[in-house]
Design an enzyme around this catalytic site. Structure first.
Site, mmCIF file in Angstrom:
data_model
loop_
_atom_site.group_PDB
_atom_site.id
_atom_site.type_symbol
_atom_site.label_atom_id
_atom_site.label_comp_id
_atom_site.label_asym_id
_atom_site.label_seq_id
_atom_site.Cartn_x
_atom_site.Cartn_y
_atom_site.Cartn_z
ATOM 1 N N TYR A 133 0.920 -1.238 -0.077
ATOM 2 C CA TYR A 133 0.289 -0.091 -0.080
ATOM 3 C C TYR A 133 0.865 1.120 0.061
ATOM 4 O O TYR A 133 1.585 1.477 1.046
ATOM 5 C CB TYR A 133 -0.872 -0.208 1.204
ATOM 6 C CG TYR A 133 -1.819 1.149 1.233
ATOM 7 C CD1 TYR A 133 -2.030 2.272 0.455
ATOM 8 C CD2 TYR A 133 -2.663 1.316 2.576
ATOM 9 C CE1 TYR A 133 -3.137 3.000 0.539
ATOM 10 C CE2 TYR A 133 -3.589 2.097 2.656
ATOM 11 C CZ TYR A 133 -3.577 3.248 1.781
ATOM 12 O OH TYR A 133 -4.644 4.191 2.032
ATOM 13 N N LYS A 161 -1.045 -1.136 -4.182
ATOM 14 C CA LYS A 161 -2.133 -0.259 -4.386
ATOM 15 C C LYS A 161 -1.510 1.010 -4.628
ATOM 16 O O LYS A 161 -0.646 1.660 -3.654
ATOM 17 C CB LYS A 161 -2.886 -0.327 -3.327
ATOM 18 C CG LYS A 161 -3.887 0.864 -2.820
ATOM 19 C CD LYS A 161 -4.803 0.657 -1.768
ATOM 20 C CE LYS A 161 -5.096 1.670 -0.881
ATOM 21 N NZ LYS A 161 -5.629 2.865 -1.400
HETATM 22 C C1 LIG Z 1 -6.681 8.509 1.632
HETATM 23 C C2 LIG Z 1 -7.727 7.954 0.852
HETATM 24 O O1 LIG Z 1 -8.608 7.924 1.403
HETATM 25 N N1 LIG Z 1 -7.353 7.362 -0.287
HETATM 26 C C3 LIG Z 1 -8.338 6.552 -1.085
HETATM 27 C C4 LIG Z 1 -7.658 5.548 -1.536
HETATM 28 O O2 LIG Z 1 -6.216 5.497 -1.508
HETATM 29 C C5 LIG Z 1 -9.092 7.402 -2.205
HETATM 30 O O3 LIG Z 1 -10.000 6.532 -2.702
HETATM 31 C C6 LIG Z 1 -9.223 8.923 -2.061
HETATM 32 O O4 LIG Z 1 -10.114 8.940 -0.634
HETATM 33 C C7 LIG Z 1 -10.292 9.246 -3.207
HETATM 34 O O5 LIG Z 1 -9.541 9.288 -4.327
HETATM 35 C C8 LIG Z 1 -10.424 10.815 -2.839
HETATM 36 O O6 LIG Z 1 -9.153 11.575 -2.927
HETATM 37 C C1 LIG Z 2 -7.978 2.915 -0.310
HETATM 38 C C2 LIG Z 2 -8.283 3.758 0.804
HETATM 39 O O1 LIG Z 2 -8.506 4.640 0.759
HETATM 40 C C3 LIG Z 2 -7.670 3.164 2.058
HETATM 41 O O2 LIG Z 2 -6.665 2.604 2.391
HETATM 42 O O3 LIG Z 2 -8.808 2.792 2.810
#
Ligand SMILES: CC(=O)N[C@H](C=O)[C@@H](O)[C@H](O)[C@H](O)CO
Ligand SMILES: CC(=O)C(=O)O
Length: 288
Positions: A133, A161
Site C-alpha cells: 500500500y 495499491k
Molecule cells: C486517503 C484515501 O482515502 N485514499 C483513497 C485510496 O487510496 C482514495 O480513494 C481517496 O479517498 C479518493 O480518491 C479521494 O481523494
Molecule cells: C484506499 C483507501 O482509501 C484506504 O486505504 O482505505
C-alpha cells in the site's frame, strides 16, 4: 484479484465504538448496490490508524462473516508496530482473507532496507499474498521503480495499491511488471490509470460511487475514452464537492441518505456541522 475494490468505511457510534449493525449495512450496500468486486478492509477509509488491535480484529471478523465468499477480501494489516502487523496477518489469513496489504511504514524515516524487511517479515510469516500500500502523500514514503523491483523479488508480494498521481512511474511499473497487480488508488484519476492498464482500483468513493467507477473502468478498457471521460468528469464534480465538505464524514452522510446506518467518524476526526450535513444531503440527491 483483478477489479474494483471498495476501501470499506466502518460505522462508529457517537462514542467511537464500532457499530456492528451499521458496518454490516455498509458491507451489504457495497455488495448489492455499488456492486464492487471486493472489499479492502482496514485501510485509511476504515479509519484504521485510529483504532486498537482488538477493534481491527473485530472488523476483519465481521466483514468476513457478512461477506462469506461473495466477493474478494483484502486485509490491510500494516502498522509501524511490526508485532501488531504479524498478529493481524495471521488473524486475517486464518479467517480466509484472499490477500493482505500493508501500508509502507511511516512516521520514522525508515530506510529502504527496513521497509523491505518489514514486508518480507510480514508476508513470510503466513500462507498468503501481499499487496503493497503506497500512499506517499500521507506517509511521505516514496518507493522507486528499482525498489519495487527488489520488493517484487519475493513472489508472495503480488502487487501494489498505487495511491499517487505519478503517471510516469505508473507507466514504467506497467511495462516492467506485467505480471504484478497494479491497483489505482486515486478515484479522481481512475480513467488516467485505467488507460495505462492497471488491473483494478481500490477506492473510498466506491462506497457510494462504485457504479460510475465501474463504467469508467470498463469503458476505458474497451477504448471508449470519450464516454469514459464524461463519467470521470461527473465523478470528479462529485469528488471535488466531497473533498471540500470533508471526505469520510460526507461519504457517511450520503450513505445515511441511502438508508445505511454509517454512523460517525472516529475522533480526532470531527463531526460535520449542520450546514455541511445539508451540503451532503444535497450531494446525495444530486449524484445518487
Ligand atoms: C486517503 C484515501 O482515502 N485514499 C483513497 C485510496 O487510496 C482514495 O480513494 C481517496 O479517498 C479518493 O480518491 C479521494 O481523494
Ligand atoms: C484506499 C483507501 O482509501 C484506504 O486505504 O482505505
Amino acid at each position: 484479484m483483478k477489479g474494483l475494490f471498495t476501501a470499506l468505511m466502518v460505522s462508529y457510534d457517537k462514542d467511537g465504538e464500532i457499530n456492528e449493525k451499521g458496518l454490516r449495512e455498509i458491507i451489504r450496500y457495497n455488495l448489492d448496490v455499488t456492486k464492487v468486486d471486493g472489499l479492502y478492509v482496514n485501510g485509511s477509509t476504515g479509519e484504521n490508524f485510529m483504532i486498537s488491535t482488538e477493534e481491527k480484529k473485530e472488523i476483519f471478523r465481521i466483514v468476513k462473516d457478512e461477506v462469506k465468499d461473495r466477493v474478494k477480501l483484502i486485509a490491510q494489516v500494516g502498522s509501524i508496530n511490526l508485532k501488531e502487523s504479524l498478529e493481524l496477518a495471521k488473524y486475517a489469513t486464518d479467517l480466509g482473507y484472499d490477500a493482505l496489504s500493508a501500508v509502507t511504514p511511516f512516521y520514522y524515516k525508515f530506510d529502504f532496507e527496513e521497509i523491505k524487511n518489514y514486508y518480507n517479515t510480514i508476508i513470510n510469516s503466513v500462507d498468503n499474498k501481499m499487496i503493497i500500500y503506497s500512499i506517499p502523500f500521507l506517509t511521505g514514503v516514496n518507493i522507486s521503480i528499482d525498489q519495487f523491483a527488489e520488493l517484487f523479488e519475493n513472489e508472495k508480494i503480488i502487487g501494489v495499491k498505487f495511491t499517487a498521481g505519478d503517471f510516469y512511474l505508473l507507466e514504467r511499473m506497467r511495462k516492467t511488471f506485467p505480471d504484478k497487480l497494479l491497483y489505482a488508488g486515486f478515484d479522481e484519476m481512475l480513467l488516467s490509470a485505467a488507460v495505462l492498464g492497471v488491473d483494478g482500483a481500490i477506492g473510498s468513493t466506491f462506497n457510494v460511487n462504485g457504479q460510475r467507477a465501474r463504467e469508467i473502468y470498463e469503458l476505458a478498457n474497451k477504448g471508449e475514452i470519450t464516454k469514459a471521460r464524461e463519467i470521470q468528469h461527473e465523478t470528479n464534480d462529485f469528488i471535488t464537492e466531497l473533498l471540500n465538505n470533508g471526505l469520510y464524514q460526507t461519504l457517511k452522510e450520503i450513505l445515511k441518505e441511502k438508508g445505511v446506518d454509517a454512523g460517525y467518524c472516529r475522533q480526532p476526526m470531527k463531526e460535520l456541522t449542520e450546514e455541511k450535513v445539508e451540503v451532503a444531503k444535497t450531494m446525495a440527491a444530486k449524484y445518487f
